[in-house]
Design a protein around this motif. Sequence first.
Motif, PDB file in Angstrom:
ATOM      1  N   ALA A 110      13.182   5.024  -8.895  1.00 20.03           N
ATOM      2  CA  ALA A 110      12.258   3.898  -9.049  1.00 20.03           C
ATOM      3  C   ALA A 110      12.775   2.668  -8.317  1.00 20.03           C
ATOM      4  O   ALA A 110      11.997   1.926  -7.697  1.00 20.03           O
ATOM      5  N   HIS A 111      14.081   2.444  -8.387  1.00 19.68           N
ATOM      6  CA  HIS A 111      14.677   1.308  -7.675  1.00 19.68           C
ATOM      7  C   HIS A 111      14.517   1.451  -6.161  1.00 19.68           C
ATOM      8  O   HIS A 111      14.214   0.474  -5.465  1.00 19.68           O
ATOM      9  N   VAL A 112      14.749   2.638  -5.646  1.00 21.72           N
ATOM     10  CA  VAL A 112      14.591   2.857  -4.205  1.00 21.72           C
ATOM     11  C   VAL A 112      13.166   2.512  -3.773  1.00 21.72           C
ATOM     12  O   VAL A 112      12.947   1.768  -2.805  1.00 21.72           O
ATOM     13  N   LEU A 113      12.199   3.037  -4.497  1.00 16.99           N
ATOM     14  CA  LEU A 113      10.802   2.830  -4.136  1.00 16.99           C
ATOM     15  C   LEU A 113      10.407   1.363  -4.263  1.00 16.99           C
ATOM     16  O   LEU A 113       9.616   0.849  -3.460  1.00 16.99           O
ATOM     17  N   GLU A 114      10.961   0.671  -5.256  1.00 18.26           N
ATOM     18  CA  GLU A 114      10.715  -0.762  -5.414  1.00 18.26           C
ATOM     19  C   GLU A 114      11.316  -1.548  -4.248  1.00 18.26           C
ATOM     20  O   GLU A 114      10.644  -2.401  -3.655  1.00 18.26           O
ATOM     21  N   MET A 115      12.555  -1.268  -3.915  1.00 15.60           N
ATOM     22  CA  MET A 115      13.231  -2.038  -2.875  1.00 15.60           C
ATOM     23  C   MET A 115      12.600  -1.818  -1.503  1.00 15.60           C
ATOM     24  O   MET A 115      12.644  -2.693  -0.642  1.00 15.60           O
ATOM     25  N   GLN A 116      12.000  -0.646  -1.301  1.00 13.69           N
ATOM     26  CA  GLN A 116      11.358  -0.363  -0.013  1.00 13.69           C
ATOM     27  C   GLN A 116       9.867  -0.699  -0.016  1.00 13.69           C
ATOM     28  O   GLN A 116       9.189  -0.490   0.987  1.00 13.69           O
ATOM     29  N   GLY A 117       9.370  -1.212  -1.133  1.00 16.07           N
ATOM     30  CA  GLY A 117       7.977  -1.621  -1.181  1.00 16.07           C
ATOM     31  C   GLY A 117       6.991  -0.476  -1.070  1.00 16.07           C
ATOM     32  O   GLY A 117       5.853  -0.670  -0.624  1.00 16.07           O
ATOM     33  N   ARG A 118       7.372   0.685  -1.542  1.00 13.32           N
ATOM     34  CA  ARG A 118       6.517   1.884  -1.448  1.00 13.32           C
ATOM     35  C   ARG A 118       5.663   1.986  -2.713  1.00 13.32           C
ATOM     36  O   ARG A 118       5.972   2.735  -3.632  1.00 13.32           O
ATOM     37  N   ARG A 119       4.618   1.194  -2.761  1.00 16.67           N
ATOM     38  CA  ARG A 119       3.887   0.964  -4.004  1.00 16.67           C
ATOM     39  C   ARG A 119       3.168   2.211  -4.532  1.00 16.67           C
ATOM     40  O   ARG A 119       3.313   2.567  -5.687  1.00 16.67           O
ATOM     41  N   GLU A 120       2.388   2.839  -3.698  1.00 12.18           N
ATOM     42  CA  GLU A 120       1.647   4.009  -4.171  1.00 12.18           C
ATOM     43  C   GLU A 120       2.589   5.145  -4.556  1.00 12.18           C
ATOM     44  O   GLU A 120       2.379   5.840  -5.559  1.00 12.18           O
ATOM     45  N   GLU A 121       3.650   5.324  -3.754  1.00 11.40           N
ATOM     46  CA  GLU A 121       4.637   6.346  -4.093  1.00 11.40           C
ATOM     47  C   GLU A 121       5.355   6.005  -5.397  1.00 11.40           C
ATOM     48  O   GLU A 121       5.661   6.896  -6.200  1.00 11.40           O
TER      49      GLU A 121
END
Length: 425
Positions: free
Chosen positions: A199-210
């Motif tokens: 979840a942190h990875v996806l948040e930091m990379q701005g991958r919202r839908e993922e």
Amino acid sequence: MKDAHGYQLTGCNGQAQVLLDQALAQFRCLRTDSLASTEAALEASPELVMGHILHAWLYLLGTEAAAIPVAQASLEQAQALPQNDREARHIQALQLLIAGRWHASGRTLEDLSLDYPHDLLSLQAGHQLDFFTGDARMLRDRIARALPDWSAAVPGYHAVLGMYAFGLEETGDYRHGERIGREAVSLQPDDAWAQHAVAHVLEMQGRREEGIAWMRGNPAWQQDSMLAVHNWWHLALHYLEQDDFDTVLALFDGPIDGHKGTLALELIDASSMLWRLQLRGVDVGNRWAGVAERWAAMAEDGRYAFNDFHAAMAFACSGREELLGQLREAQQRAGQRDDDNARFTQLIGRPMVEAAVAFAEGRYGRCVDLLRSVRSQAHVFGGSHAQRDLIDQTLIAAARRSDQNSLVRGLQRERELLARQRSVA
């Protein structure tokens, strides 16, 4: 008698061993029932030293002052019993943490893990202390040192992978962190920490839908988890960045704060989410009042500066001047003690509290001055990059509201470039 990893357990019988292994397995996934299993193990064998040790850790890792007497009682019971080397070193680490020596406690566990790499409790407790002290490198390297001794054949391997994934994420290795974290969840779907690492990875990379799909697609972390509120908070962040405020408020009123939690770790998420909503101009109604009321019991703690900052948001936004006064007095006392939180408080905690109050009162220029003086050292008082991003968001908002347009432009450029770099990392 030995535990599931072959380490000797002092004062153990067969029933206690089964229950202790169960408690440790539950703790690896941050399940709420780990405490009940620990207490059952101690009922089966009151002389179980590791049972008393685990009981103390479960209380201390909540960062609340009210937990210290319970942890101290467990520690004293362990100290009164015969111990082996591994158990004695856990006891030393607990003594140090109770005394406010967060870094020394983490160092003691670091050395323990070098000699006993399959002691998952020492790895987990140390990993949490690295998180609370904002030590991104040790979040990764504490686990990296033990990882070669592990494999899928060793019970709890998923937890080691999950911790390593979070350490990789906090040190900017998003691609590797995501891969390791997903592997951990595939091995143990209810590993809430591994779920949280991705979840942190996806948040930091701005991958919202993922990010939304990742959190919605695995219901295992949502049940009976000490980290459930925080993981719901992560889901809400994605909707927040999409300006879907209705969904964010629904999540807040539901799984984030609907149960009216009183744990500091959950109240941090509540304060943080309401503050972020307000930064975006969202009317949060009277929600601050309830959050502030539940923070009130900790206003005089002075135990952990990161908690103080989030409590101050609630007190300032709900107009609870008397609670702000208690918190400031507690910080004054904390700053005079000879422990690690004195440094956390003096360097970061007190300025951050005053910045939050200044913003809430509309003194935006003062807020800018305070935040600019501490934001590059803010990791000192703990939390993750995602949590501390609130500081930069507040700084930009305060600079804009105080008409410091050149600073706003510079901060936004800095932020945009960093976001681009993270998206390809």
